[in-house]
Design a protein around this motif. Structure first.
Motif, short mmCIF file in Angstrom:
data_model
loop_
_atom_site.label_atom_id
_atom_site.label_comp_id
_atom_site.label_asym_id
_atom_site.label_seq_id
_atom_site.Cartn_x
_atom_site.Cartn_y
_atom_site.Cartn_z
N UNK A 30 0.76 -1.05 -0.25
CA UNK A 30 -0.12 -0.09 -0.07
C UNK A 30 0.81 1.26 0.09
N UNK A 31 0.12 2.59 -0.29
CA UNK A 31 0.87 3.74 -0.29
C UNK A 31 1.36 4.20 0.94
N UNK A 32 2.55 4.76 1.14
CA UNK A 32 3.08 5.26 2.37
C UNK A 32 4.12 6.39 2.16
N UNK A 33 4.52 6.97 3.27
CA UNK A 33 5.51 7.81 3.12
C UNK A 33 6.98 7.02 2.82
N UNK A 34 6.79 5.85 3.32
CA UNK A 34 8.13 5.15 3.36
C UNK A 34 8.30 4.42 2.07
N UNK A 35 9.58 3.95 1.79
CA UNK A 35 9.73 3.27 0.49
C UNK A 35 8.91 2.07 0.26
N UNK A 36 8.48 1.24 1.35
CA UNK A 36 7.82 0.13 1.07
C UNK A 36 6.86 0.10 2.28
N UNK A 37 5.46 -0.38 2.02
CA UNK A 37 4.52 -0.62 3.41
C UNK A 37 3.55 -1.59 3.00
N UNK A 38 3.03 -2.35 4.02
CA UNK A 38 2.25 -3.19 3.80
C UNK A 38 0.88 -3.11 4.71
#
Length: 255
Positions: free
Chosen positions: A159-167
């Motif tokens: 999913x979208x997040x300010x971090x490079x990768x997110x779940x």
């Protein structure tokens, strides 16, 4: 397999567990102070409406926290007035302000009653469906690789997040598991103060699950904790993760 527990080492599990239970609005599952040489534990359940449940498990250890954890908790604050109220509540429960050199940031850095850093986050679109625990940032040596590892084993989806990768849980609700570029490599042999547990579904075999973990870049963690009914492992970046056997089917419980 699914993500079941956030496990937090604690010198005083009851004190620390009750702090987090009160701050997040959880429900007590286990309150075992130990005694006669047995370590204590405290477990509390976070339930997100129309989303996942996560159990926060506080297990007694002798070691004090380190100031620079690879996995920590982030609490939903919201708009400035509400964020300030969450901070005040945390302070009233035993937290304190913590200066990690963060300077001028929109979130507030605190330490829980044992000194573990955590953040009270500002209002962000991705936190609107998180519930009281906005996110779980986990340090990663390779975000894309670890994103695949955690997604395939937990069933959580990108999913979208300010971090490079997110779940996030497949319901689309609940806290984010955010993969963040690590600031430094995991020290060999060191144990994360906070780690995650994956629970097998009925019908899944522990050896098969461990084999899949290895295929995705994980490995077993050497330890001297005696014989355990679960597998203590490491993700590809060296973060601890335990594989727990499936719970007995209802028919087996009834006997």
């Amino acid at each position: 397999m699914y993500l079941e527990n956030v496990v937090i080492d604690a010198q005083d599990p009851q004190r620390l567990g009750r702090f987090w239970e009160s701050l997040l609005g959880c429900t007590t599952l286990t309150d075992d102070p130990g005694g006669s040489g047995d370590a204590g534990s405290f477990e509390t359940r976070l339930t997100v409406a129309d989303g996942p449940t996560l159990d926060l498990c506080f297990e007694q250890v002798d070691e004090a926290p380190t100031p620079d954890p690879r996995l920590h908790l982030e609490v939903f604050g919201g708009a400035p007035a509400e964020q300030a109220r969450v901070v005040e509540r945390a302070l009233a429960l035993g937290a304190r302000h913590l200066d990690l050199g963060q300077r001028d940031v929109p979130w507030v850095v605190l330490a829980d009653p044992e000194g573990n850093p955590f953040c009270v986050m500002e209002d962000r679109a991705e936190y609107a469906v998180s519930g009281p625990l906005s996110s779980l940032p986990l340090e990663s040596a390779d975000v894309e690789r670890d994103l695949r590892f955690w997604s395939e084993l937990s069933g959580w989806t990108p999913t979208d997040s300010a971090m490079p990768g997110a779940l996030r849980h497949p319901s689309g609700r609940g806290p984010l598991l955010e993969l963040c570029p690590e600031r430094r490599a995991k020290v060999a042999g060191a144990k994360n103060r906070v780690h995650l547990d994956l629970r097998l579904e009925v019908g899944e075999e522990l050896d098969d699950a461990f084999g899949r973990l290895v295929e995705l870049g994980g490995r077993e963690r050497a330890h001297d904790w005696g014989e355990l009914p679960w597998r203590v492992c490491l993700d590809p970046s060296g973060n601890e993760v335990c594989l727990l056997p499936a719970r007995p089917a209802a028919s087996e419980v009834r006997g």
